[in-house]
Design an enzyme around this catalytic site. Structure first.
Site, PDB file in Angstrom:
ATOM      1  N   THR A 161       0.882  -1.168   0.000  1.00  0.00           N
ATOM      2  CA  THR A 161       0.000   0.000   0.000  1.00  0.00           C
ATOM      3  C   THR A 161       0.921   1.220   0.000  1.00  0.00           C
ATOM      4  OG1 THR A 161      -0.145   0.211   2.422  1.00  0.00           O
ATOM      5  CG2 THR A 161      -1.765  -1.213   1.345  1.00  0.00           C
ATOM      6  N   HIS A 162       0.506   2.261  -0.687  1.00  0.00           N
ATOM      7  CA  HIS A 162       1.346   3.471  -0.823  1.00  0.00           C
ATOM      8  C   HIS A 162       2.716   3.150  -1.443  1.00  0.00           C
ATOM      9  CE1 HIS A 162      -1.516   5.548   1.864  1.00  0.00           C
ATOM     10  NE2 HIS A 162      -1.457   4.438   2.599  1.00  0.00           N
ATOM     11  N   SER A 284      16.445  -1.340 -27.323  1.00  0.00           N
ATOM     12  CA  SER A 284      16.805   0.067 -27.451  1.00  0.00           C
ATOM     13  C   SER A 284      17.541   0.285 -28.769  1.00  0.00           C
ATOM     14  CB  SER A 284      17.701   0.481 -26.288  1.00  0.00           C
ATOM     15  OG  SER A 284      18.326   1.716 -26.547  1.00  0.00           O
ATOM     16  N   TYR A 323     -31.446  17.423 -34.001  1.00  0.00           N
ATOM     17  CA  TYR A 323     -30.144  17.112 -34.602  1.00  0.00           C
ATOM     18  C   TYR A 323     -29.371  18.395 -34.868  1.00  0.00           C
ATOM     19  CZ  TYR A 323     -26.505  15.801 -37.818  1.00  0.00           C
ATOM     20  OH  TYR A 323     -25.277  15.643 -38.395  1.00  0.00           O
TER      21      TYR A 323
END
Length: 435
Positions: A161-162, A284, A323
């Site tokens: 959590t966090h 890469s 419309y």
């Protein structure tokens, strides 16, 4: 048919059309309508049959129109007919082909309808299929997640959590969380599909017409569950139904984003909790040592495409009833969002199926503090008031014998935790949706 440009359906004798203005008015419609054209053709066939029922077309004329529409549908499917700049949009293309083939009989096809209800019914038929696809993709992903949850419920994984280490969790609990969310997404796609499964054909420009059109017949003919009764509502529902469909799609893509976020962290060298086969990564252009999780990152970004489309359409709907040409700009974001969003969901299946956990790295990341909540619960069960138990558990005893991660997981007996995951209930919920 001839390659010669066709006259505009709404053209008036003696009124010149500025080419630049016409390009702006047509916008992307020719390209976008390529996706909607098969549905527009299908609705045109039902409309022709309806016109025969009220005496506008003879049986022979209806048969001729239906034959040509079937041939056009086959040509579109086979790539022999491609919507291009000869036409203003898909609607005008259908009418132009019929006139080219059948003359005055083709000129009768637009009796009692408007391009307004044409686009409504084609979009509604298309959206119904998109909802079916959205449902199926969520079911597929939920099934994979459930299978992995069953196999990996006791495979330790640090819970956060966090982004801080919190409690011992498991790969199975991680999978089970996504499985239930995906099941809910499937249910939402299904209910949204039912909600928008209404036939607007025959509402014309939003005011009805002085013909006794059998709208119940076209509803049944096109396989809609119900008729959209009010001609006025048919028009003011444009954009509304699209927004709801996009909201259902966005819920699914929100999960894609968060799963991809977790995997981005877990795949990093700093976490190292899992790996993916090389086909899900790229290299890469400069650094020979790199393998980049580009697919995962673009899946993470895909929610933005869908929510952006939803916001774009929502911004258009600051309109009075009836419309308005502004609504033309709702078509592009809707089609693009579903094309991209459904592709993203389909592509997620491979990584979640082929993900390989690194059990050693996962175990190594579980530290003594992650058992503190278990200790507090043990003390509370022994009669210690929880706030006192909380304080005692916070003081880590370096000499204490710690349980194994599996023991910690096994004693979590609250429903939905690793000790009692109730996956059979999720299986049953998923099965009910598919009945």
């Amino acid at each position: 048919m001839s390659d010669a440009p066709k006259d505009l359906l709404w053209g008036k004798s003696g009124v010149a059309v500025d080419a630049r203005i016409q390009r702006f008015l047509a916008g992307e419609d020719v390209l976008l309508d390529r996706q909607l054209l098969p549905y527009d053709i299908r609705a045109s066939r039902a409309h022709a049959e309806g016109l025969e029922r009220v005496g506008i077309l003879s049986a022979d004329e209806c048969a001729d129109l239906c034959r040509e529409l079937d041939q056009l549908a086959a040509a579109v499917k086979g790539g022999e007919f491609v919507l291009d700049e000869r036409f203003e949009d898909g609607h005008s293309a259908i009418e132009a082909v019929l006139i080219d083939k059948l003359g005055d009989t083709g000129r009768k096809i637009h009796t009692g309808r408007s391009r307004n209800d044409q686009v409504l019914v084609a979009t509604r038929l298309w959206l119904r299929e998109q909802m079916n696809s959205l449902f199926g993709l969520n079911v597929e992903l939920a099934s994979i997640a459930l299978q992995r949850a069953e196999a990996e419920m006791m495979l330790p994984l640090p819970g956060y959590t966090h982004l801080q280490r919190a409690m011992v969790s498991s790969a199975g609990m991680w999978w089970a969380g996504w499985a239930e969310s995906l099941i809910d997404n499937a249910g939402l796609a299904q209910s949204t599909g039912v909600w928008l499964d209404a036939n607007p054909l025959g509402s014309a420009s939003g005011f009805g017409v002085n013909l006794p059109l059998d709208r119940d017949f076209t509803t049944e003919r096109l396989g809609f569950q119900r008729l959209q009764i009010s001609a006025t509502y048919a028009q003011i529902s444009r954009g509304k139904f699209e927004l709801q469909a996009l909201s259902a799609l966005a819920q699914s893509l929100l999960d894609v984003r968060r799963i991809a976020w977790d995997l981005s962290l877990f795949l990093s060298a700093e976490f190292g909790f899992c790996s993916l086969p090389a086909q899900y990564t790229t290299g890469s252009s400069l650094m020979p040592n790199k393998r980049n999780p580009d697919l995962i990152e673009l899946l993470r970004a895909s929610y933005a495409v869908v929510v952006g489309a939803r916001n774009e359409i929502e911004s258009l709907l600051s309109l009075p009833s009836g419309y308005h040409r502004d609504l033309q700009f709702s078509k592009g974001p809707l089609l693009r969002a579903f094309s991209h969003g459904l592709d993203a969901l389909a592509l997620l299946a491979g990584p979640v199926r082929d993900l390989v956990w690194d059990e050693a790295r996962m175990r190594a990341a579980i530290d003594a503090g992650m058992y503190a909540t278990d200790r507090a619960m043990d003390l509370a069960q022994a009669g210690v008031p929880f706030r006192e138990a909380y304080k005692r558990a916070a003081k880590i005893d370096a000499t204490a014998v710690l349980p194994s991660p599996e023991q910690s997981l096994g004693i979590r007996q609250s429903l939905g935790a690793a000790g009692q995951p109730a996956l059979e209930r999720l299986h049953e919920r998923l099965a009910r949706l598919q009945r």
